[in-house]
Scaffold this motif. Sequence first.
Motif, PDB file in Angstrom:
ATOM      1  N   TYR A  15       1.633   9.957  -3.177  1.00 52.77           N
ATOM      2  CA  TYR A  15       2.639   9.142  -3.855  1.00 52.77           C
ATOM      3  C   TYR A  15       4.063   9.589  -3.556  1.00 52.77           C
ATOM      4  N   GLY A  17       4.806  10.193  -0.531  1.00 50.42           N
ATOM      5  CA  GLY A  17       4.980   9.731   0.839  1.00 50.42           C
ATOM      6  C   GLY A  17       4.755  10.811   1.875  1.00 50.42           C
ATOM      7  N   TYR A  19       2.332  11.877   3.834  1.00 47.99           N
ATOM      8  CA  TYR A  19       0.998  11.507   4.308  1.00 47.99           C
ATOM      9  C   TYR A  19       0.341  12.563   5.191  1.00 47.99           C
ATOM     10  N   ARG A  44      -5.880   5.707   2.315  1.00 44.87           N
ATOM     11  CA  ARG A  44      -4.566   5.304   1.807  1.00 44.87           C
ATOM     12  C   ARG A  44      -3.444   6.066   2.503  1.00 44.87           C
ATOM     13  N   GLY A  48      -0.434   4.504   4.683  1.00 38.23           N
ATOM     14  CA  GLY A  48       0.955   4.923   4.517  1.00 38.23           C
ATOM     15  C   GLY A  48       1.619   5.248   5.844  1.00 38.23           C
ATOM     16  N   GLN A  49       0.822   5.725   6.791  1.00 39.17           N
ATOM     17  CA  GLN A  49       1.335   6.029   8.126  1.00 39.17           C
ATOM     18  C   GLN A  49       1.387   4.797   9.018  1.00 39.17           C
ATOM     19  N   ARG A 194      10.230   8.470   1.539  1.00 42.22           N
ATOM     20  CA  ARG A 194      10.249   7.909   0.183  1.00 42.22           C
ATOM     21  C   ARG A 194      11.229   8.654  -0.717  1.00 42.22           C
TER      22      ARG A 194
END
Length: 281
Positions: A15, A17, A19, A44, A48-49, A194
């Motif tokens: 969360y 970011g 990853y 997930r 994200g990547q 992020r």
Amino acid sequence: MSDIDDFYTARNLLYLGAYPQALANLSGLPRTCNELELKSLQYRAYLGQGNTALVLAEIPPTSHPTLLAIRHLALNDAAGTQTLASDAANQQSATFAAIAAQTLASAGLTDDALRLLDQHPRSLECVLLTVAIYLTIDRVDLAQKLVARARTWSDDAPLAQLAEAWTALAQGKVNEAHYALLELAQASSVDTVRLYCALAVTKMHLAQYAEAEALLQSALEKDPNHPDTLANLAICASLSANSAARARYLSQLAHAAPAHPFLLDLDMAGARFDAALAQVK
């Protein structure tokens, strides 16, 4: 050790970011950990990547409902997600609820998303996503109440701190939000796109545009095509009265993510202006 303990660090990193760090953490977990939860976090992180192709290739349509929810998330398939979410057995999983709610909320089905998330009041992941939806629909009051309740049992967990920072920013408590995000970044020892974007937003609210731009440029170095970074750079350029830079970033954003909400809002505002101008003539 419980599943929550096993995946606590990886979920926080996801969360924030971070990853690659999340994937590295997951790869070091013992083989005895919950395989479904492990895969859900891995996939997930891959999303994200931007590695959608890998996720779709490895999650066939016959997979477990939680993994299917990730597949639907990758495809932005709200209809498929609604079908899965109609099964009461699937609703019992906080992980499924968190994944499915993201797809539903992105499709504007906020009531459906909130109903799913509301079934897991002690899941920080679900609390964070509920706060995000409340803020999206301008219910800062509900977000504030939820954050206050979570504060009584979350023990300053990173996801709770993130929810508090978002809510503080929405309330206009910009300095509070900025320092909460800064503390979160330092405590987690990560510097992600992020977090850079979030910190830049607080700087823009404080009219510190040069500092905001520097943060966003750092984010851009990590991901030259990150849509939210480009959108925030366009906003920062507007606030700095740099029309040339604004046009450049908007052009990049249109290429990278033509359906980005910021661009859609600009188009809608332009249409409203043209309609108002036509009435005056």
